[in-house]
Design a protein around this motif. Structure first.
Motif, mmCIF file in Angstrom:
data_model
loop_
_atom_site.group_PDB
_atom_site.id
_atom_site.type_symbol
_atom_site.label_atom_id
_atom_site.label_comp_id
_atom_site.label_asym_id
_atom_site.label_seq_id
_atom_site.Cartn_x
_atom_site.Cartn_y
_atom_site.Cartn_z
ATOM 1 N N GLN A 13 154.655 -18.670 -68.007
ATOM 2 C CA GLN A 13 154.020 -19.684 -67.169
ATOM 3 C C GLN A 13 152.500 -19.562 -67.218
ATOM 4 O O GLN A 13 151.959 -18.456 -67.280
ATOM 5 N N CYS A 14 151.830 -20.711 -67.204
ATOM 6 C CA CYS A 14 150.369 -20.761 -67.132
ATOM 7 C C CYS A 14 149.972 -21.574 -65.916
ATOM 8 O O CYS A 14 150.554 -22.614 -65.641
ATOM 9 N N ARG A 15 148.970 -21.106 -65.214
ATOM 10 C CA ARG A 15 148.380 -21.862 -64.115
ATOM 11 C C ARG A 15 147.109 -22.498 -64.668
ATOM 12 O O ARG A 15 146.239 -21.815 -65.191
ATOM 13 N N ILE A 16 147.019 -23.806 -64.543
ATOM 14 C CA ILE A 16 145.905 -24.553 -65.107
ATOM 15 C C ILE A 16 145.064 -25.112 -63.964
ATOM 16 O O ILE A 16 145.590 -25.724 -63.035
ATOM 17 N N GLN A 17 143.764 -24.900 -64.057
ATOM 18 C CA GLN A 17 142.824 -25.416 -63.070
ATOM 19 C C GLN A 17 141.973 -26.472 -63.751
ATOM 20 O O GLN A 17 141.305 -26.210 -64.753
ATOM 21 N N ILE A 18 142.022 -27.694 -63.229
ATOM 22 C CA ILE A 18 141.235 -28.811 -63.755
ATOM 23 C C ILE A 18 140.380 -29.307 -62.607
ATOM 24 O O ILE A 18 140.849 -30.070 -61.757
ATOM 25 N N GLY A 19 139.155 -28.832 -62.542
ATOM 26 C CA GLY A 19 138.310 -29.164 -61.396
ATOM 27 C C GLY A 19 139.018 -28.716 -60.128
ATOM 28 O O GLY A 19 139.478 -27.578 -60.034
ATOM 29 N N PRO A 20 139.205 -29.608 -59.156
ATOM 30 C CA PRO A 20 139.868 -29.223 -57.912
ATOM 31 C C PRO A 20 141.400 -29.275 -57.994
ATOM 32 O O PRO A 20 142.080 -28.963 -57.025
ATOM 33 N N HIS A 21 141.945 -29.645 -59.142
ATOM 34 C CA HIS A 21 143.385 -29.827 -59.289
ATOM 35 C C HIS A 21 144.032 -28.637 -59.992
ATOM 36 O O HIS A 21 143.477 -28.088 -60.932
ATOM 37 N N ALA A 22 145.230 -28.274 -59.532
ATOM 38 C CA ALA A 22 145.973 -27.171 -60.144
ATOM 39 C C ALA A 22 147.348 -27.667 -60.575
ATOM 40 O O ALA A 22 148.017 -28.393 -59.827
#
Length: 127
Positions: A13-22
């Motif tokens: 599993q990867c946790r992705i952070q896109i600006g304020p979105h996860a």
């Protein structure tokens, strides 16, 4: 915009952070993942579908077209030496054949489509 990815709770599993979105991405069970989120190629296809919908909707509104809804589906996978994305667009509304054709022309100009169809350069910096 910066996108960051770190290992998540699962094996792959990867946790992705896109600006304020996860969001979470994972691999299928057949590859050792737990299917807790879409796999990376699904995210790529989703980017094309979302960009297509947004671009066409903005254009149709600006031109006062009766586009009531749009459904975009992407079938994707490896085909020989090529990774293929097949996009199917369904326009919902009272549109002429000419308007539908124009919307399809606009769909082919969405930023993600242009990126995927153009030359891409990936620069990797490892620390």
């Amino acid at each position: 915009m910066e996108v960051k990815s770190r290992r998540g709770d699962g094996a792959l599993q990867c946790r992705i952070q896109i600006g304020p979105h996860a969001i979470v991405s994972d691999a299928p069970r057949t590859s050792g993942g737990e299917e807790t989120g879409p796999e990376p190629h699904d995210l790529l296809a989703a980017a094309l579908a979302a960009c297509t919908s947004l671009t066409v909707t903005i254009y149709a509104r600006r031109k006062s077209m009766d586009l009531q809804d749009i459904e975009v589906s992407i079938q994707h996978g490896q085909r020989g030496d090529t990774y293929e994305l097949v996009r199917n667009i369904h326009y919902i509304g009272n549109l002429s054949a000419e308007e539908r054709q124009r919307l399809t022309d606009i769909a082919n100009k969405c930023p993600v489509h242009k990126t995927l169809s153009g030359q891409i350069q990936i620069v990797t910096e490892a620390h």
